[in-house]
Every structure is written in C-alpha cells, then in structure tokens.
Design a protein around this motif. Sequence first.
Motif, PDB file in Angstrom:
ATOM      1  N   GLU A 153       0.839  -1.205   0.000  1.00  0.00           N
ATOM      2  CA  GLU A 153       0.000   0.000   0.000  1.00  0.00           C
ATOM      3  C   GLU A 153       0.872   1.254   0.000  1.00  0.00           C
ATOM      4  O   GLU A 153       0.558   2.234  -0.690  1.00  0.00           O
ATOM      5  CB  GLU A 153      -0.921  -0.015   1.229  1.00  0.00           C
ATOM      6  N   ASN A 181      -5.998  -4.246   0.581  1.00  0.00           N
ATOM      7  CA  ASN A 181      -7.225  -4.683   1.262  1.00  0.00           C
ATOM      8  C   ASN A 181      -8.268  -3.561   1.276  1.00  0.00           C
ATOM      9  O   ASN A 181      -7.977  -2.415   0.901  1.00  0.00           O
ATOM     10  CB  ASN A 181      -6.894  -5.171   2.678  1.00  0.00           C
ATOM     11  N   PRO A 182      -9.508  -3.865   1.718  1.00  0.00           N
ATOM     12  CA  PRO A 182     -10.583  -2.862   1.677  1.00  0.00           C
ATOM     13  C   PRO A 182     -10.278  -1.585   2.447  1.00  0.00           C
ATOM     14  O   PRO A 182     -10.601  -0.482   1.982  1.00  0.00           O
ATOM     15  CB  PRO A 182     -11.777  -3.612   2.281  1.00  0.00           C
ATOM     16  N   GLU A 183      -9.670  -1.705   3.610  1.00  0.00           N
ATOM     17  CA  GLU A 183      -9.348  -0.509   4.394  1.00  0.00           C
ATOM     18  C   GLU A 183      -8.319   0.354   3.655  1.00  0.00           C
ATOM     19  O   GLU A 183      -8.436   1.588   3.606  1.00  0.00           O
ATOM     20  CB  GLU A 183      -8.808  -0.906   5.766  1.00  0.00           C
ATOM     21  N   GLU A 184      -7.314  -0.291   3.078  1.00  0.00           N
ATOM     22  CA  GLU A 184      -6.307   0.435   2.315  1.00  0.00           C
ATOM     23  C   GLU A 184      -6.908   1.044   1.051  1.00  0.00           C
ATOM     24  O   GLU A 184      -6.524   2.143   0.632  1.00  0.00           O
ATOM     25  CB  GLU A 184      -5.149  -0.497   1.973  1.00  0.00           C
ATOM     26  N   THR A 185      -7.860   0.329   0.444  1.00  0.00           N
ATOM     27  CA  THR A 185      -8.557   0.841  -0.740  1.00  0.00           C
ATOM     28  C   THR A 185      -9.255   2.151  -0.429  1.00  0.00           C
ATOM     29  O   THR A 185      -9.185   3.111  -1.206  1.00  0.00           O
ATOM     30  CB  THR A 185      -9.570  -0.197  -1.257  1.00  0.00           C
TER      31      THR A 185
END
Length: 255
Positions: A153, A181-185
């Motif tokens: 990320e 991952n979704p949080e990083e997205t």
Amino acid sequence: MLKVENLTKMFGGLAAVHDVSVEFEARKINAIIGPNGAGKSTFFNLISGVHKPTSGRILIDGHDVSRMRCDRVARLGVGRTFQTTHLFEQATVLDNLIVGHRLRTRSGLWDVLINSKRLQQEERECREKARAALDFVGLAHLENRVVLDISQEERKRVAFALALATEPKLVLLDEPAAGVNPEETEGLAELIRKMPEHGLTVCLIEHKMDMIMGLADKIMVLNYGEKIAEGTPAEIKANPAVIEAYLGSDYDAAA
C-alpha cells in the motif's frame, strides 16, 4: 482537459481501441471500466504516448498529442501510474521521487562535470518537489526508507507521489487499488479525492466497482475496444448494456 476524437488503435488485424470519442472535464475524477481485454490500458498507452493511434486525435488542454513522444506528453502535464508498481527498490523513497522531477530540469552533462549553479539549484528544487509530493500522499515519515522495506500500500502511494512529482495537470491511475485490502482501498480513494481539490484532473482504471461508484464524477465503459456507455455512476449502474457486458445482474440487484 482531455478530448479524444474517433480514436482507433490496430495491432495487426485486431482493433484494441475502436473509434472511441470522449471528453473528460478538468478537476474531475473520471473512470474507465470494462472487462479484461476491453482496451482500457491501451487507451492509457495512447493518451500517454506509449502507442501512436492508427487514426483519431488526442487533445490535452487543447494541444494535439496524438503523435508526440512520451516525454513531450509528460512535459505537457500528463503523469501516470501503472498496474504493476515500478520503483527502484534498492533506492530510498525520496530518491525515487527526485527522479520524477528530473523531467522539469535543464541541466546537462556539462553542468554535472563543473557542478554548476544551475545544477545545484535544480537539485534543491527536485528535493523540494519530492518532499511536497511525499507529504501529499501521507508518507513524509518514510523518505529515508528503502523501497524494498515498505508495504504494498505504501508503494502504491509512492507511485502516486512519483506521478505528482512530475507536476502534472492530468493524472492517469491504472488500477491504483489492485492488491490492497478494503481498508487500504478506502485510504487510496481518499487520496484520489484530494487531487481535484488541488487542481488535478484524474482518470483512473479500476475493477473495484464500489470504489469507482463512490469516487467518479464520470465513467466511460469499454468493451472489445469500443465505448458502450458513458455517464454518471447512477447512469452507468442502470445501463442495460453495461450490466450485460460487465457489471452483471447480481451487481444490479445489489445496487
């Protein structure tokens, strides 16, 4: 900011992009979606000068760049990231970004040999621009870290910063959230939202539809190299041709 007229790119007998016309407004977030092999990356390669079109025109800020070399397109203000993050892994984060601003320098071999004042001034400017880009993406604390030692990320953010260090007007982001991952997205989406606020026009390719639908002002859909739709996220989600070719009926029902 970006106007494309009847753009076509042939590879042998295959039309990777066929007769595509579209306009993207300045200081907006524009997205390109479609199935694998739809011509999205080829479209980016045409805009950035990697490929020359078979026919059609590409206008950036009123300048016809259809036949320009990559470096000249970049100097006109086009920055780009790639699906696979390309960085100098053994170098520090800051040194990677200093390379980006070299595009705007004029020093040559003679300046290096005599360590000219122009070279010294441009070296300072490159560091300032690199640090400003790094601060923008939230990684100022990593400037002395070797790229090999940072996360995926963080590498994505460094790639953003590298594009920004070239002082672009238009930023092309090729699958910026791939492999995170979704949080990083969501963190990357917030970073993209900042760009128009600072005068940048964004065009991105992405397969994460929740991200695109919450981010884009305008979406163009490609399928087999042809534009099958364009419009707002709401219009695209409701478009039968897009649902059939790409989103699928399950996505339509969930939306």
